[in-house]
Motif scaffolding. Structure first.
Motif, mmCIF file in Angstrom:
data_model
loop_
_atom_site.group_PDB
_atom_site.id
_atom_site.type_symbol
_atom_site.label_atom_id
_atom_site.label_comp_id
_atom_site.label_asym_id
_atom_site.label_seq_id
_atom_site.Cartn_x
_atom_site.Cartn_y
_atom_site.Cartn_z
ATOM 1 N N ALA A 131 0.536 -1.315 -0.163
ATOM 2 C CA ALA A 131 0.076 -0.242 0.234
ATOM 3 C C ALA A 131 1.151 1.015 0.248
ATOM 4 C CB ALA A 131 -1.081 0.001 1.183
ATOM 5 N N TRP A 132 1.597 1.476 0.638
ATOM 6 C CA TRP A 132 3.032 2.228 0.766
ATOM 7 C C TRP A 132 3.486 3.000 -0.386
ATOM 8 C CZ3 TRP A 132 7.457 4.376 0.169
ATOM 9 C CH2 TRP A 132 7.998 5.944 0.562
ATOM 10 N N PRO A 133 4.127 1.840 -1.199
ATOM 11 C CA PRO A 133 4.468 2.572 -2.876
ATOM 12 C C PRO A 133 3.884 2.668 -3.710
ATOM 13 C CG PRO A 133 5.454 0.004 -1.720
ATOM 14 C CD PRO A 133 4.544 0.611 -0.508
ATOM 15 N N ALA A 134 2.511 2.076 -3.375
ATOM 16 C CA ALA A 134 1.297 2.564 -4.252
ATOM 17 C C ALA A 134 1.021 4.033 -3.786
ATOM 18 C CB ALA A 134 -0.082 1.508 -4.137
ATOM 19 N N ALA A 135 0.934 4.155 -2.411
ATOM 20 C CA ALA A 135 0.311 5.399 -2.588
ATOM 21 C C ALA A 135 1.493 6.564 -3.134
ATOM 22 C CB ALA A 135 -0.159 5.712 -0.999
ATOM 23 N N PHE A 136 3.000 5.826 -2.394
ATOM 24 C CA PHE A 136 4.264 6.869 -2.852
ATOM 25 C C PHE A 136 3.724 7.244 -4.653
ATOM 26 C CE2 PHE A 136 8.479 7.270 -4.409
ATOM 27 C CZ PHE A 136 8.596 8.303 -3.744
ATOM 28 N N LEU A 137 3.608 6.215 -5.408
ATOM 29 C CA LEU A 137 3.859 6.017 -7.167
ATOM 30 C C LEU A 137 2.568 6.636 -6.920
ATOM 31 C CD1 LEU A 137 5.277 2.723 -7.804
ATOM 32 C CD2 LEU A 137 5.913 5.122 -7.966
ATOM 33 N N HIS A 138 1.686 7.117 -6.402
ATOM 34 C CA HIS A 138 0.474 8.550 -6.855
ATOM 35 C C HIS A 138 0.652 9.293 -6.541
ATOM 36 C CE1 HIS A 138 -3.399 9.556 -6.791
ATOM 37 N NE2 HIS A 138 -2.993 9.871 -5.118
ATOM 38 N N ALA A 139 1.869 9.966 -5.114
ATOM 39 C CA ALA A 139 1.785 10.951 -4.994
ATOM 40 C C ALA A 139 2.833 11.460 -5.709
ATOM 41 C CB ALA A 139 2.956 11.128 -3.444
ATOM 42 N N LEU A 140 3.672 10.956 -6.227
ATOM 43 C CA LEU A 140 4.163 11.149 -7.482
ATOM 44 C C LEU A 140 4.022 11.354 -8.935
ATOM 45 C CD1 LEU A 140 7.483 8.824 -7.600
ATOM 46 C CD2 LEU A 140 7.686 10.765 -6.508
ATOM 47 N N THR A 141 2.545 10.635 -8.615
ATOM 48 C CA THR A 141 1.793 10.979 -10.832
ATOM 49 C C THR A 141 0.861 11.113 -10.665
ATOM 50 O OG1 THR A 141 0.981 8.232 -10.248
ATOM 51 C CG2 THR A 141 3.599 8.817 -11.501
ATOM 52 N N ALA A 142 -0.124 11.479 -9.597
ATOM 53 C CA ALA A 142 -0.789 12.574 -9.596
ATOM 54 C C ALA A 142 -0.775 14.024 -10.402
ATOM 55 C CB ALA A 142 -2.406 12.074 -9.044
ATOM 56 N N GLY A 143 0.240 14.024 -8.808
ATOM 57 C CA GLY A 143 0.141 16.379 -8.882
ATOM 58 C C GLY A 143 0.928 16.787 -9.733
ATOM 59 N N SER A 144 1.171 17.667 -10.040
ATOM 60 C CA SER A 144 2.479 18.901 -10.240
ATOM 61 C C SER A 144 2.785 19.961 -8.897
ATOM 62 C CB SER A 144 1.799 19.648 -11.975
ATOM 63 O OG SER A 144 0.629 20.792 -11.069
ATOM 64 N N ASP A 145 3.139 19.128 -7.889
ATOM 65 C CA ASP A 145 3.548 20.141 -7.000
ATOM 66 C C ASP A 145 4.960 19.810 -6.803
ATOM 67 O OD1 ASP A 145 0.717 20.974 -6.971
ATOM 68 O OD2 ASP A 145 0.356 19.706 -5.618
ATOM 69 N N LEU A 146 5.681 18.465 -7.533
ATOM 70 C CA LEU A 146 7.328 18.564 -7.067
ATOM 71 C C LEU A 146 7.884 19.247 -7.425
ATOM 72 C CD1 LEU A 146 7.051 14.449 -7.739
ATOM 73 C CD2 LEU A 146 6.922 15.281 -5.854
ATOM 74 N N GLY A 147 7.634 20.261 -8.276
ATOM 75 C CA GLY A 147 8.794 21.996 -8.476
ATOM 76 C C GLY A 147 8.813 22.382 -7.986
ATOM 77 N N ILE A 148 7.699 22.157 -6.165
ATOM 78 C CA ILE A 148 7.779 23.252 -5.256
ATOM 79 C C ILE A 148 8.547 22.702 -4.056
ATOM 80 C CG2 ILE A 148 6.597 24.352 -3.267
ATOM 81 C CD1 ILE A 148 3.810 23.802 -5.308
#
Length: 181
Positions: A131-148
């Protein structure tokens, strides 16, 4: 509540949720391995793990509901629990739904732990490691905020602490096996 409010609440709750689930994983590993700080009794670490897990579930509900209600994207209620059916960012939202399903199985079996027995509960509890890696990959791919910078720091920090905890657990298990063989 306006569209921007829903968007911000969904993003913020998702980011806090990733950090919180990361802490829950670390506490779970610490409980299992007995690697909590010496001044903390093991039962206190286990109770904090359980309490934060339940709090994370309520935050997860907030995250999912605000994401679905946000009119900027079309996710749909079914996509919250059925992986890979969302018309919007199918992979990213699907990974989030998969994490929800796996975490839900862990939650339900934890609530029914006494009736299920230790062996069945533990078998399902291992799903948290998926579950944690799925949630982590979701966080990486769902948004566009990683530039912050602080978003990127939260995401990478979450990955680092979970990786260290899992590595510590694997090393501990290897040492245990080496000592008993």
């Amino acid at each position: 509540m306006g569209t921007a409010d829903l968007w911000f609440l969904s993003r913020a709750s998702g980011l806090v949720l990733l950090a919180l689930f990361s802490i829950v994983v670390v506490l779970g590993v610490a409980t299992r391995t007995g690697s909590a700080p010496a001044r903390w009794p093991r039962f206190a670490v286990a109770e904090l793990h359980r309490t934060l897990s339940l709090f994370a579930v309520s935050l997860l509900v907030l995250h999912v509901v605000t994401a679905i209600l946000d009119p900027f994207v079309t996710i749909g209620w079914a996509a919250a629990v059925l992986p890979f059916v969302s018309p919007y960012r199918t992979l990213a939202i699907g990974l989030g739904a998969l994490a929800v399903d796996l975490a839900g199985a862990v939650l339900v079996t934890s609530l029914a732990r006494r009736r299920l027995g230790q062996r069945a509960w533990r078998a399902v509890h291992w799903l948290a490691y998926l579950a944690w890696p799925a949630a982590f990959l979701h966080a990486l791919t769902a948004g566009s905020d990683l530039g912050i910078w602080w978003v990127a720091l939260t995401v990478t920090g979450s990955a680092a602490v979970v990786a260290m905890a899992v590595l510590a657990r694997l090393i501990g298990q290897a040492r245990l096996r080496a000592g008993t063989s």
